[in-house]
Design an enzyme around this catalytic site. Structure first.
Site, mmCIF file in Angstrom:
data_model
loop_
_atom_site.group_PDB
_atom_site.id
_atom_site.type_symbol
_atom_site.label_atom_id
_atom_site.label_comp_id
_atom_site.label_asym_id
_atom_site.label_seq_id
_atom_site.Cartn_x
_atom_site.Cartn_y
_atom_site.Cartn_z
ATOM 1 N N ARG A 175 0.865 -1.187 0.000
ATOM 2 C CA ARG A 175 0.000 0.000 0.000
ATOM 3 C C ARG A 175 0.899 1.234 0.000
ATOM 4 O O ARG A 175 1.875 1.279 0.745
ATOM 5 C CB ARG A 175 -0.939 0.014 1.221
ATOM 6 C CG ARG A 175 -1.943 -1.131 1.237
ATOM 7 C CD ARG A 175 -2.916 -1.002 2.420
ATOM 8 N NE ARG A 175 -3.909 0.051 2.176
ATOM 9 C CZ ARG A 175 -4.719 0.533 3.125
ATOM 10 N NH1 ARG A 175 -4.598 0.091 4.382
ATOM 11 N NH2 ARG A 175 -5.615 1.458 2.835
ATOM 12 N N ASP B 144 -1.938 9.169 7.990
ATOM 13 C CA ASP B 144 -1.199 8.155 7.246
ATOM 14 C C ASP B 144 0.135 8.690 6.745
ATOM 15 O O ASP B 144 1.103 7.948 6.621
ATOM 16 C CB ASP B 144 -2.053 7.643 6.083
ATOM 17 C CG ASP B 144 -3.242 6.860 6.608
ATOM 18 O OD1 ASP B 144 -4.278 7.489 6.895
ATOM 19 O OD2 ASP B 144 -3.108 5.639 6.785
ATOM 20 N N LYS C 22 -7.665 9.149 5.858
ATOM 21 C CA LYS C 22 -8.798 8.501 5.202
ATOM 22 C C LYS C 22 -9.683 9.487 4.446
ATOM 23 O O LYS C 22 -9.983 10.568 4.956
ATOM 24 C CB LYS C 22 -9.630 7.758 6.255
ATOM 25 C CG LYS C 22 -10.766 6.953 5.726
ATOM 26 C CD LYS C 22 -10.372 5.984 4.625
ATOM 27 C CE LYS C 22 -9.238 5.104 5.032
ATOM 28 N NZ LYS C 22 -8.467 4.560 3.894
HETATM 29 C C1 LIG Z 1 -3.484 4.850 13.342
HETATM 30 S S1 LIG Z 1 -4.036 5.950 12.106
HETATM 31 C C2 LIG Z 1 -4.872 4.845 11.043
HETATM 32 C C3 LIG Z 1 -5.214 5.481 9.712
HETATM 33 O O1 LIG Z 1 -5.226 4.438 8.704
HETATM 34 C C4 LIG Z 1 -6.538 4.376 8.158
HETATM 35 O O2 LIG Z 1 -6.487 3.982 6.805
HETATM 36 P P1 LIG Z 1 -6.750 2.424 6.398
HETATM 37 O O3 LIG Z 1 -7.878 1.924 7.258
HETATM 38 O O4 LIG Z 1 -7.089 2.503 4.927
HETATM 39 O O5 LIG Z 1 -5.449 1.716 6.640
HETATM 40 C C5 LIG Z 1 -7.071 5.769 8.328
HETATM 41 O O6 LIG Z 1 -6.564 6.665 7.376
HETATM 42 C C6 LIG Z 1 -6.587 6.096 9.723
HETATM 43 O O7 LIG Z 1 -6.569 7.453 10.015
#
Ligand SMILES: CSC[C@H]1O[C@H](OP(=O)(O)O)[C@H](O)[C@@H]1O
Length: 358
Positions: A98, A243, A254
């Site tokens: 990713r 992220d 997100k």
């Molecule tokens: C510990 S911050 C997690 C961060 O990751 C999530 O994305 P994903 O579920 O696609 O990995 C989301 O952006 C969160 O803020």
């Protein structure tokens, strides 16, 4: 007993919700796609399995996939009896899973930087680094949680988005929920509005589960209700995860985060991102340079394989969006909260201890 086994054993003495852990020369991974109704644990014995789990979002969250970088390289070293080529191949595989969350890239690089020698020597080198990273990432959560909780007042209602919590981090509370959990544990009377976060529903499925687990009062809303709630005066502060933070303070988080930030500015509601210095990418000048992961549009037109739109409907799934720094009130880190005009490069700012509000 291996160092990593001692560390994981110590985790059991803390109230952690671990997304992944080492056990008997394999990795145990919680399948987050099945939450909140099933806590299924998978056992992985090779890095390819871990890579597939990250791609499929069985394990997700920038903090959690960050520590996958440590665990994945350690597993590759153990299973190859300390073969340098196997470690290099594992590093390439993990970094290809990713693109947006910088922690994964950074931890893989940290691990390969010490992958010297061969055999047991290499294994010992990477194991020591893995233990250091895992301890550090968990300490970050306690520390950023403490600094962030100083911003939270008794009686606050806090909106959050997606899942930036323990299962998406190192096990205490990830980023945003580290702030929220710490404020709650300090005895502050808080309430959380958690956005469901279509289409994967991290908020409805995982944040609501963790807030229930932590005993924190919460209300679930759909993503498109944030403006209504802010306009109705229901929200005192917004705290989201991260992220990747660019050198100028632009935030990749997100998809939907940017929308909430715009609404928060309109209603003069403080908007914070909880992150760690490890998530700030000083090599990326601004958010425009951050790669936003485009996921399979079928994740929008279907949920768990069940169609939610007519057959053949075209869809779009940018998994993240970019919130420009001028919409962000402050960046909460393990070193403190950065609330300074971001005309200056964060690198200069974040290295100056004195700018942090303790
Ligand atoms: C510990 S911050 C997690 C961060 O990751 C999530 O994305 P994903 O579920 O696609 O990995 C989301 O952006 C969160 O803020």
């Amino acid at each position: 007993m291996r160092l990593i086994e001692e560390l994981v054993g110590s985790f059991k003495d803390q109230e952690l919700a671990l997304p992944i852990w080492y056990e008997n020369e394999s990795l145990k991974v919680l399948d987050q796609t099945r939450l909140p109704f099933e806590e299924k644990i998978y056992t992985f014995t090779n890095v390819g399995q871990l890579g597939d789990a990250i791609r499929s979002m069985m394990i997700r969250g920038s903090g959690a996939i960050g520590i996958c970088g440590a665990y994945g390289i350690l597993l590759a070293a153990l299973k190859s009896n300390g073969n340098t080529q196997a470690v290099r191949e594992a590093a390439k595989l993990l970094k290809s899973t990713r693109p947006t969350a910088v922690n994964l890239m950074k931890t893989v690089d940290e691990m390969t930087s010490v992958a010297e020698g061969s055999g047991e020597e290499l294994i010992v080198n990477v194991e020591k680094k893995a233990v250091e990273i895992l301890k550090r990432q968990l300490e970050f959560e306690y520390d950023l949680g403490s600094h962030g909780a100083n911003l939270i007042e008794d009686g606050d209602t806090i909106m959050t988005h997606c899942h930036s919590g323990a299962f998406g981090g190192a096990g205490y509370g990830g980023r945003a929920l580290s702030v929220i959990r710490t404020a709650h544990e300090q005895g502050k009377n808080i309430h959380v509005y958690t956005c469901e976060t279509r289409p994967y529903l991290q908020g409805a499925r995982i944040t609501a589960l963790e807030l229930k687990k932590f005993g924190i009062p919460h209300t679930l809303i759909t993503d498109n209700m944030s403006g209504f709630c802010m306009r109705e005066g229901k929200i005192d502060k917004v705290v989201v995860g991260s992220d990747r933070v660019a050198a100028n303070g632009d935030l990749a988080n997100k998809v939907g985060t940017y929308m909430h930030a715009l609404a928060a500015q309109e209603h003069n509601i403080p908007f914070y991102t909880a992150t760690s210095s490890h998530t700030i990418d000083f090599s990326t000048v601004s958010g425009e340079s951050i790669e936003v992961e485009m996921r399979d549009a079928a994740e929008v037109t279907h949920f768990k394989g069940i169609p939610t739109a007519p057959e053949g409907t075209e869809a779009l799934y940018p998994s993240f969006d970019i919130t420009p720094h001028h919409l962000i009130t402050g960046i909460i880190t393990e070193k403190g909260v950065v609330s300074v005009p971001y005309e200056t490069n964060l690198k200069k700012v974040i290295d100056q201890e004195n700018v942090f509000q303790k």
